[in-house]
Motif scaffolding. Sequence first.
Motif, PDB file in Angstrom:
ATOM      1  N   PHE A 247     157.418 -21.295  18.958  1.00  0.00           N
ATOM      2  CA  PHE A 247     156.034 -21.669  18.676  1.00  0.00           C
ATOM      3  C   PHE A 247     155.150 -21.539  19.913  1.00  0.00           C
ATOM      4  CE2 PHE A 247     157.827 -25.613  20.280  1.00  0.00           C
ATOM      5  CZ  PHE A 247     156.798 -26.187  21.013  1.00  0.00           C
ATOM      6  N   ALA A 248     155.765 -21.334  21.066  1.00  0.00           N
ATOM      7  CA  ALA A 248     154.995 -21.155  22.302  1.00  0.00           C
ATOM      8  C   ALA A 248     155.864 -20.424  23.312  1.00  0.00           C
ATOM      9  CB  ALA A 248     154.549 -22.503  22.864  1.00  0.00           C
ATOM     10  N   GLY A 249     155.195 -19.805  24.304  1.00  0.00           N
ATOM     11  CA  GLY A 249     155.930 -19.116  25.350  1.00  0.00           C
ATOM     12  C   GLY A 249     155.832 -17.613  25.233  1.00  0.00           C
ATOM     13  N   GLU A 250     156.705 -16.945  25.942  1.00  0.00           N
ATOM     14  CA  GLU A 250     156.731 -15.485  25.981  1.00  0.00           C
ATOM     15  C   GLU A 250     157.083 -14.915  24.612  1.00  0.00           C
ATOM     16  OE1 GLU A 250     156.606 -11.630  27.771  1.00  0.00           O
ATOM     17  OE2 GLU A 250     155.850 -13.601  28.358  1.00  0.00           O
ATOM     18  N   ILE A 251     156.344 -13.913  24.172  1.00  0.00           N
ATOM     19  CA  ILE A 251     156.619 -13.247  22.901  1.00  0.00           C
ATOM     20  C   ILE A 251     157.470 -12.014  23.161  1.00  0.00           C
ATOM     21  CG2 ILE A 251     155.629 -12.171  20.865  1.00  0.00           C
ATOM     22  CD1 ILE A 251     155.005 -15.138  21.135  1.00  0.00           C
ATOM     23  N   MET A 252     158.626 -11.975  22.503  1.00  0.00           N
ATOM     24  CA  MET A 252     159.523 -10.824  22.712  1.00  0.00           C
ATOM     25  C   MET A 252     159.053  -9.625  21.892  1.00  0.00           C
ATOM     26  SD  MET A 252     163.388 -12.280  22.969  1.00  0.00           S
ATOM     27  CE  MET A 252     163.919 -10.637  23.452  1.00  0.00           C
TER      28      MET A 252
END
Length: 252
Positions: A247-252
């Motif tokens: 739901f948050a953070g780096e998007i792969m």
Amino acid sequence: MKRNKYNLVIIEILILTVIALLSLTGCTKQEKLKELKIGEYVMQDTEPEGMSYILIEEDHKFKFIRNLATSYLPMGTYSIEGNELTLYVDENESYVFTIEKDQLIFKSSNVDISQFVKKGAVFKLSEDKQVFLYDAYEELVINLKDMGYTIKAEDVEKSILLGERKWLTINESDNISVYLYESNKEMEKDASYISDDGFSYDNGREAIMIDWVSYPYFFKSENMIVLYVGDNSDIIHSLEELIGPQFAGEIM
């Protein structure tokens, strides 16, 4: 003679009435037993407490944590016959308990679990909400082990987020932080303070910019927030499979 026959008829009616009442009482008791309380039944007299427990869920489903040290998690459906509870995994694995009020007493199984649960062991319905606090977390650890990861779990001090923090070392190299909350509502509230990119936290009282050593990946489920900081794609995909999309953070 007529009076004797009349008396016999009265006696027969009374006997039939008593039998009917007894049958009705027996049925009522059995019906009550079929209403087994949903919740967590914790094995008593263990150290530490909560090493073995049965989670009775809705729709006659269950999970049986025979011991937290093992990775295998029996689950399936249960049935009640009289005062006897049967946990059914499959045709080769089932567990039978005697129901006594809010207690389940282990009776037998067609698999050997004597290493963890002895015959006569008592599982009591827990009224301690702290036991429920760890359900999703313990299931996560078990599932990660089932996937082949080695896990070392530690209690650590809080860091940034408000939940109780667990520190998991994965395969002796990577780490995962698990934050536990009293309820899903509290978890969702704290999760809302995390920025989309995962590099800041602002709860209205304090705003923090975070300098991670690598890319952060935030996941959430039930009453926990899971944070992985790193670049191991296998771990990221495993967390997505077990918990759901980040739901948050780096998007792969």
